[in-house]
Design a protein around this motif. Structure first.
Motif, PDB file in Angstrom:
ATOM      1  N   SER A   5      65.312  97.245 -15.643  1.00  0.00           N
ATOM      2  CA  SER A   5      63.727  97.260 -15.170  1.00  0.00           C
ATOM      3  C   SER A   5      63.716  98.236 -15.477  1.00  0.00           C
ATOM      4  O   SER A   5      62.842  98.779 -16.522  1.00  0.00           O
ATOM      5  N   PHE A  50      60.107  94.104 -10.027  1.00  0.00           N
ATOM      6  CA  PHE A  50      59.715  95.052 -11.525  1.00  0.00           C
ATOM      7  C   PHE A  50      59.001  95.888 -11.227  1.00  0.00           C
ATOM      8  O   PHE A  50      59.197  96.414 -12.527  1.00  0.00           O
ATOM      9  N   THR A 103      59.445  99.867 -13.139  1.00  0.00           N
ATOM     10  CA  THR A 103      59.055  99.492 -14.396  1.00  0.00           C
ATOM     11  C   THR A 103      57.815 100.801 -14.051  1.00  0.00           C
ATOM     12  O   THR A 103      57.305 101.695 -15.747  1.00  0.00           O
TER      13      THR A 103
END
Length: 205
Positions: A109, A136, A140
């Protein structure tokens, strides 16, 4: 269009970053370079732009994550097969990203946010695989900050120089495309198990 949106200040910049994440147009590197050159008159504004676009980019990725979560594995695969070409996402690329993601979702990610195509669409697969949302989202967020800051700073440093934005844009596109090719080649290599690791009788992939 873009100047009008930028009339809303940092909120407008965040909206542009959000739009870039859910659509292949405009390209992120060109957009961020433009923002750095035109919307950051001083260092304080530049830093604010970094965080505003980071939030916009991350929220855009969450849309893809939610879409993947809703689709599920089977429908997502069929969706990419049928419509992926319209958003420059080949099914083979999607399949390789899926294989890589299963190995290390946090690192994938994070790294994906630094690579064209992957930085947009890997979030879809994160949702499809129902990966843990918090890791995640954090990966990100960090990746978006690194990517956005690099191009914003680049644009900021060139704002007072005698540079041709069109020429610079083409050079950046060439560099980004080269980076994408290298990433996909590395990804293809990493998804192939060496012959000595395959069980006897298992054909090469």
């Amino acid at each position: 269009m873009i100047p009008s949106i930028l009339g809303f200040g940092l909120f407008g910049a965040a909206c542009l970053a959000f739009t870039e994440k859910i659509s292949p147009v405009p390209p992120s590197h060109v957009l961020l370079l433009f923002l750095g050159m035109t919307a950051a008159p001083d260092m304080q504004t530049l830093v604010a732009l970094m965080f505003a676009t980071m939030i916009g980019s991350t929220l855009g990725s969450m849309i893809w994550y939610a879409g993947g979560n809703w689709l599920g594995p089977d429908r997502a695969d069929a969706f990419v097969r049928r419509f992926g070409k319209f958003v420059f996402l080949k099914h083979a690329t999607y399949h390789r990203l899926t294989q890589a993601y299963r190995r290390n979702n946090f690192r994938a990610s994070l790294v994906a946010q630094l690579v064209p195509v992957a930085r947009t669409y890997l979030a879809l697969e994160a949702g499809v695989l129902r990966l843990s949302f918090l890791p995640f989202a954090l990966a990100t967020l960090c990746g978006a900050l690194i990517w956005n800051s690099a191009f914003l700073v680049g644009g900021y440093l060139m704002r007072d120089g005698d540079h041709d934005p069109v020429t610079i844009g083409f050079r950046i596109v060439a560099i980004v495309v080269a980076a994408e090719i290298v990433f996909l080649l590395a990804l293809r290599h990493s998804t192939r198990r060496p012959a000595e690791d395959r069980p006897p009788g298992e054909p090469p992939r």
